[in-house]
Write an enzyme that holds these catalytic residues in place. Sequence first.
Site, mmCIF file in Angstrom:
data_model
loop_
_atom_site.group_PDB
_atom_site.id
_atom_site.type_symbol
_atom_site.label_atom_id
_atom_site.label_comp_id
_atom_site.label_asym_id
_atom_site.label_seq_id
_atom_site.Cartn_x
_atom_site.Cartn_y
_atom_site.Cartn_z
ATOM 1 N N ARG A 138 -19.080 -10.623 -45.079
ATOM 2 C CA ARG A 138 -19.561 -9.230 -45.162
ATOM 3 C C ARG A 138 -18.625 -8.383 -46.017
ATOM 4 N NH1 ARG A 138 -19.396 -7.303 -39.484
ATOM 5 N NH2 ARG A 138 -20.039 -5.318 -40.364
ATOM 6 N N SER A 140 -20.277 -7.797 -33.971
ATOM 7 C CA SER A 140 -18.980 -8.294 -34.421
ATOM 8 C C SER A 140 -17.875 -7.826 -33.470
ATOM 9 C CB SER A 140 -18.727 -7.780 -35.849
ATOM 10 O OG SER A 140 -17.373 -7.875 -36.209
ATOM 11 N N LYS A 188 -16.011 -10.267 -30.079
ATOM 12 C CA LYS A 188 -14.562 -10.510 -29.981
ATOM 13 C C LYS A 188 -13.995 -9.922 -28.693
ATOM 14 C CE LYS A 188 -13.892 -8.581 -33.995
ATOM 15 N NZ LYS A 188 -14.256 -8.471 -35.371
HETATM 16 N N1 URA Z 1 -14.596 -4.046 -36.880
HETATM 17 C C1 URA Z 1 -15.083 -5.283 -36.590
HETATM 18 O O1 URA Z 1 -14.435 -6.043 -35.906
HETATM 19 N N2 URA Z 1 -16.282 -5.622 -37.066
HETATM 20 C C2 URA Z 1 -17.005 -4.807 -37.830
HETATM 21 O O2 URA Z 1 -18.084 -5.175 -38.227
HETATM 22 C C3 URA Z 1 -16.497 -3.524 -38.140
HETATM 23 C C4 URA Z 1 -15.282 -3.172 -37.657
#
Ligand code: URA
Length: 423
Positions: free
Chosen positions: A168, A183, A187
């Site tokens: 990206r 995203s 995490k």
């Molecule tokens: N931080 C992230 O971890 N992912 C994103 O897509 C944007 C900011």
Amino acid sequence: MNSIEIITKKKNKLELTKEEIAFMVNEYVSGNIPDYQMSAFLMAIVCNGMTIEETIHLTDIMIQSGETIDLSEINGKIVDKHSTGGIGDKTTLVLAPLVASCGVRVAKMSGRGLGVTGGTIDKLESIAGFQVEATKEKFIEQVNTIGVAIMSQTGNIAPADKKIYALRDVSGTTESIPLIASSIMSKKIASGADAIVLDVKVGSGALMKTIEDARSLAHTMITIGAHYGKPVKCVLTNMNEPLGYAVGNGIEVIESIETLKGNGPTDLEELVLTLGSLMVSIALDCTKEKAIHMLKENLQNGKGYEKLKELVTYQKGDMNQIEQDPYISIKSPKSGFITKIDANQIGEVVKRLGAGRMQKEDSIDYGVGICLSVKVGDFVLENEELVRVHFDGQDISMQEILDCFTFSQDAPEKEPLILEVIE
Ligand code: URA
């Protein structure tokens, strides 16, 4: 199932099934779908969006692509923080040690730059020797020993996000609510925190340009958190001008150190206290007022700074060796109030100087950057310094940098930094 059919389905604005999303993500991670097809798929999502069900599926598939960390071996409640990314956003470098100095365990996994926004891990690597990789066991051991760790997303935590995030960054597919929400949340869920505080940036230097989009991103992430039983609080913050003065890698680390010594820019300090008060009050189960008092005290008595030194030493960095190139000063062409500093354009220039990546394989130049000498609302005289450009022989266009500044004879109204807190 085949990738072209799935890309076409999203291009035609149709809702994808979990199996279709899983096919694209898992086959990309396995190397069976090339970058160009995945970029087309991501671009179709940027243009046509995803339903909340699709977004939760995507989050789930990215979590399942790797392992999840069980932080129950760490004593106390773990509250994680993440930012959607901004220009000059060095908040984690100040916040993590400061919150840890109040007795809260901070187990932080951070990312690299995305688009024009910088990443905490790239910044930390401007400290000579600083190690950002660790096994899960070492990560937990460090948090139990010194109370804080900031590591790169390990290869095993949401590896699908890691690979897609890097794509990206270089394919113009950063600005999408479902892609950002999945995203970040994949995490955060996989890395095991009990609660999550999110800094959602809004404005020219942020991925979200309008308050409506920022609210929508915040609500999407709160909904995903609720799906996994994790409380999420979002702070919407202004990113129309860079945060603090420094924009780059090494120079942002130096500004963070100054902030922990009590000499930081007021906007950065305000943001750290706002996010920190949420983290400390959740983790220690106290009022936000009490949390702010503790945080301010540890900024003044140097305990936050001592914790940063401990963190850097534990991760094998040398605080006396932080990359910073020599600078030239650019002077103001006229007298007047500064009414605007275009954060996005500053980010573009700094990225092109070498602080960010144009292609996935690019290495970073840690010493380059732009350090502002003024903020919006300041009055400058003709020939007074506007910025310092740290660089190492790269081509720079003075005019392009001057174009980031707007002047007026009238003082502008100061925009608030903290726009909304969604709890
Ligand atoms: N931080 C992230 O971890 N992912 C994103 O897509 C944007 C900011």
